[in-house]
Design an enzyme around this catalytic site. Structure first.
Site, short mmCIF file in Angstrom:
data_model
loop_
_atom_site.label_atom_id
_atom_site.label_comp_id
_atom_site.label_asym_id
_atom_site.label_seq_id
_atom_site.Cartn_x
_atom_site.Cartn_y
_atom_site.Cartn_z
N GLY A 1 12.78 -4.03 11.54
CA GLY A 1 11.84 -3.15 10.83
C GLY A 1 10.51 -3.79 10.52
N HIS B 1 6.13 -12.14 5.71
CA HIS B 1 5.96 -11.66 4.33
C HIS B 1 7.33 -11.32 3.78
CE1 HIS B 1 5.63 -8.29 7.14
NE2 HIS B 1 6.20 -7.54 6.21
N ILE C 1 0.83 -1.21 0.00
CA ILE C 1 0.00 0.00 0.00
C ILE C 1 0.87 1.27 0.00
CG2 ILE C 1 -0.27 0.36 2.49
CD1 ILE C 1 -3.31 0.56 1.98
P1 AMP Z 1 7.09 -4.77 7.37
O1 AMP Z 1 7.34 -3.38 7.87
O2 AMP Z 1 8.30 -5.46 6.81
O3 AMP Z 1 6.36 -5.57 8.42
O4 AMP Z 1 6.13 -4.61 6.11
C1 AMP Z 1 4.77 -4.36 6.22
C2 AMP Z 1 4.34 -3.79 4.91
O5 AMP Z 1 2.94 -3.86 4.82
C3 AMP Z 1 4.72 -2.30 4.74
O6 AMP Z 1 5.56 -2.15 3.60
C4 AMP Z 1 3.36 -1.62 4.55
O7 AMP Z 1 3.41 -0.56 3.62
C5 AMP Z 1 2.49 -2.77 4.07
N1 AMP Z 1 1.07 -2.62 4.34
C6 AMP Z 1 0.48 -2.17 5.47
N2 AMP Z 1 -0.86 -2.22 5.34
C7 AMP Z 1 -1.12 -2.71 4.09
C8 AMP Z 1 -2.30 -3.00 3.36
N3 AMP Z 1 -3.53 -2.78 3.88
N4 AMP Z 1 -2.19 -3.49 2.10
C9 AMP Z 1 -0.96 -3.70 1.56
N5 AMP Z 1 0.20 -3.45 2.20
C10 AMP Z 1 0.12 -2.97 3.45
#
Ligand code: AMP
Ligand code: ZN
Length: 114
Positions: free
Chosen positions: A93, A100, A32
């Site tokens: 982070g 993921h 996102i």
């Molecule tokens: P991390 O910080 O490695 O845990 O990555 C989490 C990721 O999820 C970040 O890059 C966010 O931008 C992404 N994210 C958070 N909410 C959403 C959402 N609703 N749809 C898609 N990506 C998301």
């Protein structure tokens, strides 16, 4: 399925996402807040908190996840290369506690990442 987990809710379809791939084991969605021209998240449909929770039994799942990531990279035309990153824990982070892998591409990646 933990109902308070953002990515479990995305897997279930309760929260909308742009899905590039979906099967029983793995989905790929657009991030996102993209940090590169292509920024896709590839994640297991089952809830695993992070890479720190993986066991040898998850080998086939991880193999499939990497195959899906490479397939999405091809679909996205990342012929010049791409990066996979999985953040673990606060210092790593990680902000969403569901395993993921970030697939990043479409521009040259710098190293170290900071
Ligand atoms: P991390 O910080 O490695 O845990 O990555 C989490 C990721 O999820 C970040 O890059 C966010 O931008 C992404 N994210 C958070 N909410 C959403 C959402 N609703 N749809 C898609 N990506 C998301
Ligand atoms: Zn989850």
């Amino acid at each position: 399925m933990p109902t308070d987990c953002l990515f479990c809710r995305i897997v279930a379809g309760d929260i909308p996402s742009t899905k590039l791939h979906e099967d029983d084991l793995v989905i790929a969605i657009r991030d996102i807040t993209p940090q590169a021209p292509t920024h896709v998240l590839v994640l297991p449909t089952a809830h695993i908190a992070s890479a720190a929770e993986l066991t040898d039994a998850d080998g086939p799942l991880l193999g499939h996840l990497f195959v899906v990531a490479a397939s999405v990279a091809r679909q996205e035309g990342l012929d010049g290369g791409w990066r996979l990153v999985s953040n673990v824990g606060d210092d790593g982070g990680q902000t969403v506690d569901h395993l993921h892998v970030h697939l990043l591409g479409g521009r040259p990646m710098t190293w170290p990442p900071g």
